[in-house]
Design a protein around this motif. Structure first.
Motif, PDB file in Angstrom:
ATOM      1  N   VAL A 289       0.601 -33.829 -14.215  1.00 42.76           N
ATOM      2  CA  VAL A 289      -0.176 -32.743 -13.605  1.00 42.76           C
ATOM      3  C   VAL A 289      -0.828 -33.277 -12.331  1.00 42.76           C
ATOM      4  O   VAL A 289      -1.431 -34.359 -12.349  1.00 42.76           O
ATOM      5  CB  VAL A 289      -1.248 -32.215 -14.581  1.00 42.76           C
ATOM      6  CG1 VAL A 289      -2.063 -31.098 -13.941  1.00 42.76           C
ATOM      7  CG2 VAL A 289      -0.591 -31.723 -15.879  1.00 42.76           C
ATOM      8  N   HIS A 290      -0.715 -32.520 -11.225  1.00 46.14           N
ATOM      9  CA  HIS A 290      -1.196 -32.980  -9.927  1.00 46.14           C
ATOM     10  C   HIS A 290      -1.955 -31.869  -9.205  1.00 46.14           C
ATOM     11  O   HIS A 290      -1.602 -30.695  -9.319  1.00 46.14           O
ATOM     12  CB  HIS A 290      -0.029 -33.431  -9.033  1.00 46.14           C
ATOM     13  CG  HIS A 290       0.864 -34.444  -9.671  1.00 46.14           C
ATOM     14  ND1 HIS A 290       0.684 -35.785  -9.526  1.00 46.14           N
ATOM     15  CD2 HIS A 290       1.948 -34.286 -10.486  1.00 46.14           C
ATOM     16  CE1 HIS A 290       1.625 -36.442 -10.222  1.00 46.14           C
ATOM     17  NE2 HIS A 290       2.401 -35.546 -10.804  1.00 46.14           N
ATOM     18  N   ASP A 291      -2.936 -32.264  -8.424  1.00 44.59           N
ATOM     19  CA  ASP A 291      -3.679 -31.338  -7.566  1.00 44.59           C
ATOM     20  C   ASP A 291      -2.871 -31.095  -6.294  1.00 44.59           C
ATOM     21  O   ASP A 291      -2.324 -32.039  -5.707  1.00 44.59           O
ATOM     22  CB  ASP A 291      -5.044 -31.931  -7.225  1.00 44.59           C
ATOM     23  CG  ASP A 291      -5.998 -30.903  -6.635  1.00 44.59           C
ATOM     24  OD1 ASP A 291      -5.574 -30.124  -5.758  1.00 44.59           O
ATOM     25  OD2 ASP A 291      -7.173 -30.897  -7.034  1.00 44.59           O
ATOM     26  N   MET A 292      -2.780 -29.826  -5.882  1.00 42.39           N
ATOM     27  CA  MET A 292      -2.049 -29.492  -4.651  1.00 42.39           C
ATOM     28  C   MET A 292      -2.617 -30.230  -3.433  1.00 42.39           C
ATOM     29  O   MET A 292      -1.923 -30.418  -2.437  1.00 42.39           O
ATOM     30  CB  MET A 292      -2.104 -27.988  -4.407  1.00 42.39           C
ATOM     31  CG  MET A 292      -1.305 -27.155  -5.368  1.00 42.39           C
ATOM     32  SD  MET A 292       0.443 -27.071  -4.958  1.00 42.39           S
ATOM     33  CE  MET A 292       0.392 -26.110  -3.446  1.00 42.39           C
ATOM     34  N   ALA A 293      -3.882 -30.633  -3.537  1.00 41.69           N
ATOM     35  CA  ALA A 293      -4.500 -31.362  -2.414  1.00 41.69           C
ATOM     36  C   ALA A 293      -3.838 -32.705  -2.188  1.00 41.69           C
ATOM     37  O   ALA A 293      -3.973 -33.289  -1.100  1.00 41.69           O
ATOM     38  CB  ALA A 293      -5.995 -31.543  -2.681  1.00 41.69           C
ATOM     39  N   LYS A 294      -3.092 -33.209  -3.162  1.00 46.33           N
ATOM     40  CA  LYS A 294      -2.409 -34.501  -3.040  1.00 46.33           C
ATOM     41  C   LYS A 294      -0.977 -34.320  -2.539  1.00 46.33           C
ATOM     42  O   LYS A 294      -0.095 -35.124  -2.854  1.00 46.33           O
ATOM     43  CB  LYS A 294      -2.377 -35.198  -4.405  1.00 46.33           C
ATOM     44  CG  LYS A 294      -3.744 -35.333  -5.067  1.00 46.33           C
ATOM     45  CD  LYS A 294      -4.539 -36.464  -4.493  1.00 46.33           C
ATOM     46  CE  LYS A 294      -5.819 -36.674  -5.285  1.00 46.33           C
ATOM     47  NZ  LYS A 294      -6.573 -37.861  -4.879  1.00 46.33           N
ATOM     48  N   MET A 295      -0.721 -33.275  -1.756  1.00 50.14           N
ATOM     49  CA  MET A 295       0.637 -32.948  -1.341  1.00 50.14           C
ATOM     50  C   MET A 295       1.311 -34.090  -0.593  1.00 50.14           C
ATOM     51  O   MET A 295       2.519 -34.332  -0.762  1.00 50.14           O
ATOM     52  CB  MET A 295       0.626 -31.687  -0.479  1.00 50.14           C
ATOM     53  CG  MET A 295       2.011 -31.200  -0.064  1.00 50.14           C
ATOM     54  SD  MET A 295       3.047 -30.753  -1.482  1.00 50.14           S
ATOM     55  CE  MET A 295       2.336 -29.190  -1.957  1.00 50.14           C
TER      56      MET A 295
END
Length: 527
Positions: A289-295
């Motif tokens: 699971v990843h935050d979109m901010a870490k694109m």
């Protein structure tokens, strides 16, 4: 409201006299009047307790109607007229030889359970659950040949034309009996020929989409209906296909049973066959699971995978169930990824012309493109073993069943596969809980159970497949208070008076009618 209340006739009492006295409940007519016309309450008493008793009585009526409907459905299931489908096993033995791979122990167990059900005098309603790659299609093929051996037809309905065509190609090659394909794209002379073969009975196996239950389709003798990707069909749609035959056996297949079906299983109304093993060599899918901010970090990881020769799906968010808006989001993401990675990026979505979309999928399958940006059109029916990474953007917008299905597009080969669930910063705690579940398990039943807890089981005696049961009068607290009480009352009444005759029986029939629960048979014929 005054006019409506004036029209209510004197109705017989359906609640037991002992319960009425114990709870100090008013009659149904009084309860409605007190709630809708508070001015009718006695002026010399506190109205709050009276209103609470009125609301409690109406809530109990609704729960009693629901429990009585379920009890009647159980009894009907035990006595529904059906026909025993018995075959000699020759076609099934030939399929085993053509298939070339020994079935797993789980497949053997499921096939035995289904065959036993089909040979009974009551119609089968059975769920075949197994994750992607567990061998559901082979089990369904054996069941369909069982029906053909018994002198009937079998139909397989899939939710998309891509998946239906994939099934048609596989079944036509392996089944050894006449198979036909029907979808909305089959038109003119070809369609008339297919409809004739189905009606005359020369077509033994019929594969198709929603077109199978349309008015113009007539089966000679439909013995078995198989529903693939069950969660993609509504209750009415599954009922319509079953209704094409007489006492048709029903087999529904899914990797994630919908919550409504989980609840039916808990009530014991549906048999369950579970494929809990996968063919040798299959690897688990590592989900993160990843935050979109870490694109930037995500794109760097995608680049490393591309450098290793891997192929990648990138699924764009579901936007308010609008394929138009989802397609726009996919095109925007495709443009940005093409700018980043170059011409190796393909695009597939539901707003494209059918041929264009198929060409995009074919180019990806052949390796001409290495990263495919898509909407949920790839949820089922896309089999590309070399694809090892699934990126799902704004994953919190998807249901658990969809996420599980999308993840199943990878992990179809022997290489280790990965699924990246990207979420926005505004994800709710409920959304984070769902994504964490996907990260921690690949078990479709555990996922469905959590979906059941989050979304509710739907309206058991109605048509909704999720959400809290369709009670209008019963709050969560009242439901917990009266569910067990009304279940016991309805069970004891049905044991004593299964035909609902006599004064109380006729009163209970009135109750079922008032709360739209007078057709319990609708519960079981759709799975």
């Amino acid at each position: 409201m005054n006019a409506a209340l004036a029209c209510i006739p004197d109705l017989p009492e359906w609640q037991s006299p002992q319960l009425m006295a114990k709870q100090s409940w008013p009659s149904f007519h009084e309860a409605l009047t007190w709630v809708q016309q508070p001015t009718s309450l006695p002026r010399d008493t506190d109205p709050a307790p009276l209103l609470e008793r009125a609301r409690a009585r109406l809530a109990a009526d609704e729960v009693l109607a629901d429990q009585l409907c379920l009890g009647l459905a159980r009894r009907q299931a035990q006595h529904r007229p059906g026909r025993a489908l018995k075959g000699d096993g020759t076609l099934r033995a030939q399929l085993r030889e053509r298939f070339g791979f020994p079935p797993t122990d789980a497949q053997e167990r499921a096939m035995a359970e289904i065959a036993a059900d089909m040979e009974k005098e009551t119609p089968m309603v059975r769920l075949l659950q197994g994750d992607v790659g567990s061998g559901k299609t082979f089990v369904a093929m054996m069941a369909m040949l069982h029906a053909v051996e018994a002198g009937t037809q079998a139909a397989l309905m899939a939710p998309t034309e891509i998946l239906a065509q994939q099934h048609a190609e596989t079944l036509s090659r392996l089944m050894g009996v006449p198979c036909v394909f029907l979808s909305g794209s089959v038109k003119g002379k070809a369609r008339r020929a297919v409809l004739t073969h189905i009606a005359e009975g020369s077509a033994k196996i019929i594969i198709g989409t929603h077109a199978l239950f349309q008015d113009g389709v007539s089966f000679a003798n439909l013995g078995l209906a198989v529903i693939d990707e069950q969660h993609r069909f509504g209750v009415e749609q599954r009922m319509k296909l079953s209704a094409k035959g007489t006492a048709t056996d029903l087999l529904v297949m899914t990797a994630t049973p919908i919550p409504r079906t989980v609840q039916l299983m808990e009530w014991g109304e549906m048999g369950v066959s579970r494929l809990d093993s996968k063919p040798a060599g299959r690897q688990p899918i590592h989900t993160t699971v990843h935050d979109m901010a870490k694109m930037d970090d995500i794109l760097a990881g995608i680049q490393r995978a591309l450098d290793r020769g891997q192929q990648i799906f990138w699924v764009c968010p579901l936007i308010e169930n609008s394929e138009t808006q989802s397609a726009a989001a996919a095109e925007e993401r495709w443009a940005s990824l093409t700018q980043h990675f170059g011409p190796i990026v393909g695009l597939a979505h539901g707003r494209q012309d059918h041929a264009v979309r198929h060409d995009a999928l074919d180019r990806f399958k052949e390796g001409q493109t290495r990263l495919l940006v898509a909407t949920t059109v790839i949820e089922v029916g896309v089999d590309i073993p070399n694809a090892t990474i699934m990126v799902i953007e704004q994953a919190e917008r998807f249901g658990l069943a969809q996420l599980h299905q999308l993840r199943g597009r990878v992990g179809r080969g022997s290489a280790r596969s990965f699924c990246l669930l990207l979420h926005s910063a505004e994800t709710t705690p409920n959304g984070q809980r769902r994504l964490s579940l996907l990260r921690d398990t690949e078990d479709g039943f555990l996922i469905a159970d959590e979906d059941f807890r989050i979304r509710g089981g739907g309206d058991l005696a109605g048509h909704r497949q999720s959400g809290l049961p369709g009670f209008r009068l019963s709050s969560d607290i009242r439901l917990s208070l009266y569910a067990n009480m009304m279940a016991k009352d309805s069970q004891s009444e049905l044991e004593r008076n299964p035909d609902l005759s006599g004064d109380r029986g006729e009163a209970l029939q009135t109750l079922l009618y008032l709360f739209d629960r007078a057709q319990p048979e609708r519960l079981l014929v759709s799975g």
